[in-house]
Design an enzyme around this catalytic site. Sequence first.
Site, PDB file in Angstrom:
ATOM      1  N   LYS A 193       0.845  -1.208   0.000  1.00 25.60           N
ATOM      2  CA  LYS A 193       0.000   0.000   0.000  1.00 25.60           C
ATOM      3  C   LYS A 193       0.875   1.251   0.000  1.00 25.60           C
ATOM      4  O   LYS A 193       0.621   2.203  -0.746  1.00 25.60           O
ATOM      5  CB  LYS A 193      -0.897  -0.003   1.242  1.00 25.60           C
ATOM      6  CG  LYS A 193      -1.603   1.321   1.477  1.00 25.60           C
ATOM      7  CD  LYS A 193      -2.437   1.314   2.742  1.00 25.60           C
ATOM      8  CE  LYS A 193      -1.718   1.760   3.979  1.00 25.60           C
ATOM      9  NZ  LYS A 193      -1.497   3.203   4.125  1.00 25.60           N
ATOM     10  N   ASN A 194       1.896   1.242   0.842  1.00 20.08           N
ATOM     11  CA  ASN A 194       2.691   2.467   1.015  1.00 20.08           C
ATOM     12  C   ASN A 194       3.618   2.764  -0.163  1.00 20.08           C
ATOM     13  O   ASN A 194       4.265   3.811  -0.195  1.00 20.08           O
ATOM     14  CB  ASN A 194       3.505   2.400   2.317  1.00 20.08           C
ATOM     15  CG  ASN A 194       2.609   2.589   3.537  1.00 20.08           C
ATOM     16  OD1 ASN A 194       1.397   2.793   3.396  1.00 20.08           O
ATOM     17  ND2 ASN A 194       3.201   2.522   4.716  1.00 20.08           N
TER      18      ASN A 194
ATOM     19  N   ARG B 119      -4.406  10.073   4.206  1.00 19.25           N
ATOM     20  CA  ARG B 119      -3.330  11.038   4.342  1.00 19.25           C
ATOM     21  C   ARG B 119      -2.436  11.114   3.095  1.00 19.25           C
ATOM     22  O   ARG B 119      -1.996  12.178   2.693  1.00 19.25           O
ATOM     23  CB  ARG B 119      -2.482  10.667   5.574  1.00 19.25           C
ATOM     24  CG  ARG B 119      -1.354  11.623   5.802  1.00 19.25           C
ATOM     25  CD  ARG B 119      -0.635  11.343   7.098  1.00 19.25           C
ATOM     26  NE  ARG B 119       0.573  12.138   7.176  1.00 19.25           N
ATOM     27  CZ  ARG B 119       0.644  13.355   7.671  1.00 19.25           C
ATOM     28  NH1 ARG B 119      -0.433  13.929   8.142  1.00 19.25           N
ATOM     29  NH2 ARG B 119       1.795  14.001   7.692  1.00 19.25           N
TER      30      ARG B 119
ATOM     31  N   CYS C  92      -5.147   7.982   9.426  1.00 20.10           N
ATOM     32  CA  CYS C  92      -5.212   7.405  10.768  1.00 20.10           C
ATOM     33  C   CYS C  92      -4.886   8.446  11.824  1.00 20.10           C
ATOM     34  O   CYS C  92      -3.929   9.202  11.688  1.00 20.10           O
ATOM     35  CB  CYS C  92      -4.199   6.266  10.891  1.00 20.10           C
ATOM     36  SG  CYS C  92      -4.747   4.739  10.155  1.00 20.10           S
TER      37      CYS C  92
ATOM     38  N   ARG D  37       0.846  14.446  13.403  1.00 20.32           N
ATOM     39  CA  ARG D  37       1.161  14.320  11.979  1.00 20.32           C
ATOM     40  C   ARG D  37       1.128  15.665  11.230  1.00 20.32           C
ATOM     41  O   ARG D  37       0.307  15.878  10.340  1.00 20.32           O
ATOM     42  CB  ARG D  37       0.260  13.291  11.299  1.00 20.32           C
ATOM     43  CG  ARG D  37       0.416  11.937  11.930  1.00 20.32           C
ATOM     44  CD  ARG D  37      -0.366  10.872  11.228  1.00 20.32           C
ATOM     45  NE  ARG D  37       0.402  10.180  10.202  1.00 20.32           N
ATOM     46  CZ  ARG D  37      -0.042   9.116   9.559  1.00 20.32           C
ATOM     47  NH1 ARG D  37      -1.221   8.634   9.806  1.00 20.32           N
ATOM     48  NH2 ARG D  37       0.702   8.533   8.647  1.00 20.32           N
TER      49      ARG D  37
ATOM     50  N   ASP E 221       4.781  20.423   8.298  1.00 19.49           N
ATOM     51  CA  ASP E 221       5.764  21.509   8.225  1.00 19.49           C
ATOM     52  C   ASP E 221       6.973  21.163   7.355  1.00 19.49           C
ATOM     53  O   ASP E 221       7.510  22.011   6.642  1.00 19.49           O
ATOM     54  CB  ASP E 221       6.220  21.896   9.646  1.00 19.49           C
ATOM     55  CG  ASP E 221       6.749  20.704  10.425  1.00 19.49           C
ATOM     56  OD1 ASP E 221       6.090  19.646  10.401  1.00 19.49           O
ATOM     57  OD2 ASP E 221       7.826  20.817  11.040  1.00 19.49           O
ATOM     58  N   LEU E 222       7.391  19.888   7.376  1.00 19.59           N
ATOM     59  CA  LEU E 222       8.600  19.518   6.618  1.00 19.59           C
ATOM     60  C   LEU E 222       8.351  19.598   5.113  1.00 19.59           C
ATOM     61  O   LEU E 222       9.229  19.967   4.338  1.00 19.59           O
ATOM     62  CB  LEU E 222       9.047  18.097   6.981  1.00 19.59           C
ATOM     63  CG  LEU E 222       9.370  17.854   8.454  1.00 19.59           C
ATOM     64  CD1 LEU E 222       9.592  16.374   8.709  1.00 19.59           C
ATOM     65  CD2 LEU E 222      10.601  18.651   8.862  1.00 19.59           C
TER      66      LEU E 222
ATOM     67  N   ASP F 201       4.708   0.602  11.977  1.00 21.78           N
ATOM     68  CA  ASP F 201       3.501  -0.023  11.431  1.00 21.78           C
ATOM     69  C   ASP F 201       3.338  -1.484  11.874  1.00 21.78           C
ATOM     70  O   ASP F 201       2.337  -2.120  11.532  1.00 21.78           O
ATOM     71  CB  ASP F 201       3.495   0.057   9.899  1.00 21.78           C
ATOM     72  CG  ASP F 201       3.141   1.455   9.404  1.00 21.78           C
ATOM     73  OD1 ASP F 201       2.767   2.305  10.231  1.00 21.78           O
ATOM     74  OD2 ASP F 201       3.245   1.700   8.187  1.00 21.78           O
TER      75      ASP F 201
ATOM     76  N   ARG G  25      -8.736  -0.663   4.456  1.00 21.91           N
ATOM     77  CA  ARG G  25      -7.896   0.383   3.868  1.00 21.91           C
ATOM     78  C   ARG G  25      -6.522  -0.183   3.503  1.00 21.91           C
ATOM     79  O   ARG G  25      -5.896   0.293   2.556  1.00 21.91           O
ATOM     80  CB  ARG G  25      -7.700   1.534   4.860  1.00 21.91           C
ATOM     81  CG  ARG G  25      -8.923   2.402   5.056  1.00 21.91           C
ATOM     82  CD  ARG G  25      -8.565   3.615   5.892  1.00 21.91           C
ATOM     83  NE  ARG G  25      -7.266   4.108   5.500  1.00 21.91           N
ATOM     84  CZ  ARG G  25      -6.361   4.615   6.329  1.00 21.91           C
ATOM     85  NH1 ARG G  25      -6.618   4.728   7.602  1.00 21.91           N
ATOM     86  NH2 ARG G  25      -5.192   5.014   5.886  1.00 21.91           N
TER      87      ARG G  25
HETATM   88  C1  UD1 Z   1       4.283   6.940   6.366  1.00 18.12           C
HETATM   89  C2  UD1 Z   1       3.464   5.697   6.174  1.00 18.12           C
HETATM   90  C3  UD1 Z   1       2.957   5.171   7.512  1.00 18.12           C
HETATM   91  C4  UD1 Z   1       4.124   4.974   8.463  1.00 18.12           C
HETATM   92  C5  UD1 Z   1       4.990   6.214   8.553  1.00 18.12           C
HETATM   93  C6  UD1 Z   1       6.264   5.988   9.350  1.00 18.12           C
HETATM   94  C7  UD1 Z   1       2.460   5.804   3.991  1.00 18.12           C
HETATM   95  C8  UD1 Z   1       1.222   5.984   3.176  1.00 18.12           C
HETATM   96  N1  UD1 Z   1       2.333   5.979   5.310  1.00 18.12           N
HETATM   97  O1  UD1 Z   1       3.429   7.930   6.947  1.00 18.12           O
HETATM   98  O2  UD1 Z   1       2.290   3.930   7.285  1.00 18.12           O
HETATM   99  O3  UD1 Z   1       3.614   4.689   9.773  1.00 18.12           O
HETATM  100  O4  UD1 Z   1       5.382   6.637   7.228  1.00 18.12           O
HETATM  101  O5  UD1 Z   1       6.992   4.929   8.818  1.00 18.12           O
HETATM  102  O6  UD1 Z   1       3.521   5.512   3.459  1.00 18.12           O
HETATM  103  N2  UD1 Z   1       6.574  14.735  10.731  1.00 18.12           N
HETATM  104  C9  UD1 Z   1       6.716  16.051  11.066  1.00 18.12           C
HETATM  105  N3  UD1 Z   1       6.502  16.996  10.095  1.00 18.12           N
HETATM  106  C10 UD1 Z   1       6.171  16.671   8.830  1.00 18.12           C
HETATM  107  C11 UD1 Z   1       6.041  15.326   8.481  1.00 18.12           C
HETATM  108  C12 UD1 Z   1       6.242  14.360   9.464  1.00 18.12           C
HETATM  109  O7  UD1 Z   1       7.019  16.381  12.213  1.00 18.12           O
HETATM  110  O8  UD1 Z   1       5.998  17.582   8.009  1.00 18.12           O
HETATM  111  C13 UD1 Z   1       6.781  13.679  11.773  1.00 18.12           C
HETATM  112  C14 UD1 Z   1       5.506  12.883  12.041  1.00 18.12           C
HETATM  113  O9  UD1 Z   1       4.662  13.556  12.946  1.00 18.12           O
HETATM  114  C15 UD1 Z   1       6.064  11.620  12.622  1.00 18.12           C
HETATM  115  C16 UD1 Z   1       7.379  11.446  11.845  1.00 18.12           C
HETATM  116  O10 UD1 Z   1       7.669  12.724  11.265  1.00 18.12           O
HETATM  117  O11 UD1 Z   1       6.347  11.777  13.983  1.00 18.12           O
HETATM  118  C17 UD1 Z   1       7.339  10.419  10.754  1.00 18.12           C
HETATM  119  O12 UD1 Z   1       6.204  10.636   9.939  1.00 18.12           O
HETATM  120  P1  UD1 Z   1       6.225  10.327   8.375  1.00 18.12           P
HETATM  121  O13 UD1 Z   1       7.410   9.478   8.053  1.00 18.12           O
HETATM  122  O14 UD1 Z   1       6.072  11.604   7.652  1.00 18.12           O
HETATM  123  O15 UD1 Z   1       4.901   9.452   8.199  1.00 18.12           O
HETATM  124  P2  UD1 Z   1       3.900   9.456   6.967  1.00 18.12           P
HETATM  125  O16 UD1 Z   1       4.630   9.760   5.714  1.00 18.12           O
HETATM  126  O17 UD1 Z   1       2.704  10.242   7.316  1.00 18.12           O
END
Ligand code: UD1
Length: 423
Positions: free
Chosen positions: A22-23, A96, A120, A125, A128-129, A310, A402
């Site tokens: 999925k990811n 997301r 989820c 989440r 900002d990055l 995950d 999902r």
């Molecule tokens: C993706 C995966 C999800 C997995 C996660 C971590 C998909 C569709 N989803 O989610 O299944 O659990 O990676 O392996 O691939 N963060 C910030 N600012 C940002 C973005 C992220 O602070 O702008 C933080 C998040 O709050 C979190 C950490 O970075 O604490 C990692 O999140 P991230 O790797 O971005 O997860 P997703 O891409 O949402």
Amino acid sequence: MDTIHIRGGRRLKGAIPVSGAKNAALPLMTAALLTDEPLRLSNMPRLTDVKTLGKLLAHLGAELSVEPGEHADTTTIRAADIKSTTAPYEIVSQIRASFWVLGPLLARCHQARVSLPGGCAIGARPVDLYIKGLQKMGAEIDLVEGYVVASAPGGLKGAIVRSPVVSVGATHTLLMAATLAEGETVLENAAREPEIGDVARCLVAMGAKISGIGTSTLRIEGVEKLHGATHSVIADRIEAGTYAIAAAMTGGEVTLEGVDPETFDAALSVLRAAGAGVDTEQGAVRIFRNGERLQATDVVTQVFPGFPTDLQAQFMALMTTADGESEITETIFENRFMHVQELARFGADISLHGDKALVRGVPKLKGAPVMASDLRASAALIIAGLAAEGETVINRVYHLDRGFERIEAKLGACGAEIWREKA
Ligand code: UD1
């Protein structure tokens, strides 16, 4: 709403074909927006998240066609004309990863208006990055009424972007944005999850110039145009890890087919440490347990190649009946322990201390009615139900649909007594 019912206590025995990830499938679908030529994706999993993202791509003007295969679909996406650069709240709030259309839309159309994401509820989440990275590449970004409104009138420009936190989604977004930016972009402290590598390889097949694939520094030399390609989605390491844990939980012997063991080596190592048998060979993994009780084992979630967040909920379910106390530390998401109270309904003994859960193994679990709170937590409840004495009823299974393809059919084929009741 559908419910899943399990009569627990059966050992799993058999083979499980692992679906496409999925990811990887979701970001690969968004990559189709980068070109006006068709992108053909095979080994696509049949999941509601894939359908939801397909709806968004169609709303933006892409044409999608699905060829069903025996084990997986092949989806062709052609975004010849982008008719809208707005990704509406109604769709983005459901999943997301649909927020990730931001990168390709901005790269190709130089503008995008994308609702802040949903998905989820496993933590704050933030995004900002993504925003800081795109700003570094010359985008102007405002937040207007819940939407990220971005523009780059002369196109995006290559830049060095060092992320303070490793983010999968920000890496996908910036990688795609950089493929059509002017000049070189360097993404430092990029995520190294296998799904990022899969997307990068697809982008290369589409004509992108990317080096450092598989490392935490990605270098992208922007090109003027990308073209169509054919790509097969990698196997789902989280699905594979979930079934590996289910096999360890129930005893028996399960072979996971079509998966690269290296992509979930951290999980397999922890299973070995807990006392499960693990044999790996090219493209398959065999998990077995001879009936002896597993040993309590500590786990800390980390970015790849560490133990994946995950699989944290599923591993916690496994530890509920292990011998001793295990400490499970969640370092990626701050609110990813919602399964704890549901596992307690089975008789599990778990206490929470900030980012740590202390699991004291009990000799056995008892079936119960439970509620799925998020995608991976739902899988943890299935794992507990498979081992519990008596019947378990899982509510809110839409979370499961999902991200897990035909979970009851795959487990049922290995001897589990599991069925779905339609509402
Ligand atoms: C993706 C995966 C999800 C997995 C996660 C971590 C998909 C569709 N989803 O989610 O299944 O659990 O990676 O392996 O691939 N963060 C910030 N600012 C940002 C973005 C992220 O602070 O702008 C933080 C998040 O709050 C979190 C950490 O970075 O604490 C990692 O999140 P991230 O790797 O971005 O997860 P997703 O891409 O949402």
